[in-house]
Design an enzyme around this catalytic site. Structure first.
Site, PDB file in Angstrom:
ATOM      1  N   GLY A 115       0.824  -1.208   0.000  1.00 49.71           N
ATOM      2  CA  GLY A 115       0.000   0.000   0.000  1.00 49.71           C
ATOM      3  C   GLY A 115       0.854   1.252   0.000  1.00 49.71           C
ATOM      4  O   GLY A 115       2.066   1.203  -0.177  1.00 49.71           O
ATOM      5  N   GLY A 116       0.207   2.383   0.242  1.00 48.02           N
ATOM      6  CA  GLY A 116       0.904   3.666   0.249  1.00 48.02           C
ATOM      7  C   GLY A 116       0.056   4.787  -0.312  1.00 48.02           C
ATOM      8  O   GLY A 116       0.588   5.750  -0.867  1.00 48.02           O
ATOM      9  N   ALA A 117      -1.273   4.667  -0.162  1.00 47.57           N
ATOM     10  CA  ALA A 117      -2.220   5.708  -0.600  1.00 47.57           C
ATOM     11  C   ALA A 117      -2.057   6.033  -2.076  1.00 47.57           C
ATOM     12  O   ALA A 117      -2.344   7.157  -2.498  1.00 47.57           O
ATOM     13  CB  ALA A 117      -2.053   6.974   0.254  1.00 47.57           C
ATOM     14  N   GLN A 186      -2.229  -5.060   0.540  1.00 46.92           N
ATOM     15  CA  GLN A 186      -2.593  -4.359   1.768  1.00 46.92           C
ATOM     16  C   GLN A 186      -2.931  -2.915   1.426  1.00 46.92           C
ATOM     17  O   GLN A 186      -2.237  -2.258   0.645  1.00 46.92           O
ATOM     18  CB  GLN A 186      -1.432  -4.420   2.770  1.00 46.92           C
ATOM     19  CG  GLN A 186      -1.782  -3.919   4.174  1.00 46.92           C
ATOM     20  CD  GLN A 186      -1.501  -2.428   4.379  1.00 46.92           C
ATOM     21  OE1 GLN A 186      -0.719  -1.826   3.643  1.00 46.92           O
ATOM     22  NE2 GLN A 186      -2.142  -1.836   5.382  1.00 46.92           N
ATOM     23  N   SER A 187      -4.041  -2.402   1.979  1.00 44.19           N
ATOM     24  CA  SER A 187      -4.468  -1.014   1.771  1.00 44.19           C
ATOM     25  C   SER A 187      -4.659  -0.730   0.279  1.00 44.19           C
ATOM     26  O   SER A 187      -5.404  -1.442  -0.384  1.00 44.19           O
ATOM     27  CB  SER A 187      -3.452  -0.062   2.422  1.00 44.19           C
ATOM     28  OG  SER A 187      -3.954   1.253   2.487  1.00 44.19           O
ATOM     29  N   ALA A 188      -3.969   0.287  -0.256  1.00 38.42           N
ATOM     30  CA  ALA A 188      -4.106   0.598  -1.678  1.00 38.42           C
ATOM     31  C   ALA A 188      -3.702  -0.593  -2.542  1.00 38.42           C
ATOM     32  O   ALA A 188      -4.242  -0.789  -3.635  1.00 38.42           O
ATOM     33  CB  ALA A 188      -3.260   1.818  -2.033  1.00 38.42           C
ATOM     34  N   ASP A 315      -9.718   0.783  12.389  1.00 39.42           N
ATOM     35  CA  ASP A 315      -9.065   1.437  11.251  1.00 39.42           C
ATOM     36  C   ASP A 315      -9.788   2.754  10.941  1.00 39.42           C
ATOM     37  O   ASP A 315     -10.939   2.749  10.516  1.00 39.42           O
ATOM     38  CB  ASP A 315      -9.108   0.514  10.033  1.00 39.42           C
ATOM     39  CG  ASP A 315      -8.233   1.004   8.882  1.00 39.42           C
ATOM     40  OD1 ASP A 315      -7.986   2.217   8.811  1.00 39.42           O
ATOM     41  OD2 ASP A 315      -7.825   0.170   8.058  1.00 39.42           O
ATOM     42  N   HIS A 348      -5.203   0.651  11.088  1.00 42.37           N
ATOM     43  CA  HIS A 348      -4.888   0.372   9.685  1.00 42.37           C
ATOM     44  C   HIS A 348      -3.565  -0.383   9.544  1.00 42.37           C
ATOM     45  O   HIS A 348      -3.423  -1.246   8.671  1.00 42.37           O
ATOM     46  CB  HIS A 348      -4.824   1.698   8.909  1.00 42.37           C
ATOM     47  CG  HIS A 348      -4.755   1.533   7.426  1.00 42.37           C
ATOM     48  ND1 HIS A 348      -5.766   0.944   6.686  1.00 42.37           N
ATOM     49  CD2 HIS A 348      -3.785   1.870   6.523  1.00 42.37           C
ATOM     50  CE1 HIS A 348      -5.433   0.939   5.407  1.00 42.37           C
ATOM     51  NE2 HIS A 348      -4.239   1.494   5.283  1.00 42.37           N
TER      52      HIS A 348
END
Length: 421
Positions: A115-117, A186-188, A315, A348
């Protein structure tokens, strides 16, 4: 000795693509950073969050540095392998310790999208997880992809698809088991990976329909002579980076799956609306897996792999309701939801950072149990039943090797307070 040292540092430590070089890399990064600052505008909440992120990393350094040095030094991590033409088209491969001793053995494979937005994603963010999978006999592939503003979400999805294709093309050399491949994000990264499988399922269903209209058996897709057919048929196959049937499962961790509903949360974190609009190329619904999966035909849905989803209930960056909504959309569309697990009170990043550094790693126990259920060589005893969407994963079927540098609980508490995510 000097030549050996230079070769060692070049192959182990150098993050620069040899065909690009330091100067060109510096120019590209400077240009991308300047463009990103223009998009972000005057320093505001995003700048404050960036400062908090730096402080968070500093507090976590006592746990992260020893593991990171191991990552840099390890000959078992093949770094900066190229899968495309962009400077961002690189990946790391974590090979199990017995890879050279037993090259004939086929091991499970995890392709992990960090991830990392969509802005600061980097393959090395996954080094803690990668080394745990590596220690447990699993081949771990961590690709980079173009970040914003180098690319928009559709570009990132193409990059991830290309990395998946590279993995399958190099499966024999990596010692991977093509029948046990998990796509994980994960995430983005979970968002991009979910879009990848939906795109692939859509194209695969259309391709099968096209094959039927051409009167061609399905197995001929892989024999290569389709390139001699009419341009429309060949281009349809060329656009397919991989087949969903090649994947055993998709695993999403703390992922955003409905971008339209996520926008207010991202704005609250300091991401300007103009950046969000640019990221989704003006169409947030098209870039939302929870919406896209409901538009798939039943035939296209049948191509999707099994899906397992994990999320923390505390989160505040990506609410766990996003995971619940995606699971419900998949079930409504007829997809196969293997498991959904919500970690009570977890943020998160707790499952991937803070938990490992406090000495407990429930997420990794669950992930290893999930993969071990597919691979008998990783299980101490056979799995007696399949996982259900409401089940809590049991770690009794696998004895994982998980070793992290522990931090004092007070240090973890300070880190959690500083963490902007």
């Amino acid at each position: 000795l000097v030549k050996m040292s230079r070769k060692f540092f070049k192959t182990r430590f150098n993050p620069i693509r040899p065909d690009v070089g330091f100067y060109q890399t510096f120019r590209l990064l400077s240009s991308a950073s300047a463009e990103l600052l223009w998009w972000l505008g005057a320093p505001g909440k995003w700048a404050a969050n960036f400062v908090f992120l730096l402080l968070f990393v500093i507090v976590m350094l006592p746990a992260l540095v020893p593991a990171f040095l191991r990552y840099l030094w390890s000959a078992g991590v093949r770094k900066n392998l190229m899968y495309g033409s962009s400077i961002r088209h690189q990946l790391d491969v974590y090979l199990p310790p017995d890879h050279k001793r037993d090259p004939s053995r086929r091991r499970p494979v995890v392709i992990f999208i960090s991830g990392g937005a969509w802005i600061i994603g980097y393959k090395t963010w996954a080094f803690l997880m990668g080394m745990v999978f590596q220690d447990n006999g699993i081949v771990f592939v961590a690709p980079d992809y173009r970040n914003f503003p180098q690319g928009r979400i559709p570009d990132m999805v193409k990059d991830v698809s290309a990395a998946i294709r590279w993995t399958f093309e190099n499966m024999a050399e990596l010692g991977g088991d093509p029948s046990n491949v998990t796509l994980m994000g994960q995430s983005a990264g979970a968002h991009l990976a979910a879009l990848c499988i939906i795109d692939a399922a859509e194209k695969e269903a259309a391709l099968e329909k096209l094959c039927a209209s051409q009167g061609m058996p399905e197995q001929m897709q892989v024999e290569g002579w389709w390139r001699t057919m009419e341009p429309g048929f060949a281009s349809s196959l060329e656009r397919m980076a991989f087949s969903c049937r090649q994947l055993t499962r998709f695993v999403g961790i703390s992922g955003p799956y409905n971008i339209l509903k996520l926008i207010p949360f991202m704005q609250a974190r300091g991401l300007p609306k103009n950046v969000l609009n640019a990221l989704v190329a003006g169409d947030p619904l098209k870039q939302s897996p929870a919406c896209r999966v409901l538009e798939l035909s039943p035939h296209a849905v049948s191509f999707l792999p099994k899906v397992s989803l994990f999320h923390g209930t505390a989160d505040a960056t990506v609410p766990h309701a996003q995971t619940v909504e995606f699971a419900m959309a998949l079930e409504r569309a007829g997809g196969r939801v293997e498991t959904v697990k919500l970690y009570e009170g977890k943020s998160h990043t707790d499952p991937i950072l803070e938990d490992p550094c406090r000495g407990s790693d429930p997420l990794m126990h669950d992930l290893l149990s999930l993969i071990a259920a597919q691979d008998s060589s990783l299980s101490s005893s056979p799995s007696s039943s399949s996982l259900s969407s409401s089940s809590s994963l049991s770690s009794s079927s696998v004895c994982p090797s998980i070793q992290h540098r522990r931090l004092h609980p007070h240090v973890i508490a300070v880190a959690r307070w500083l963490n902007p995510f």
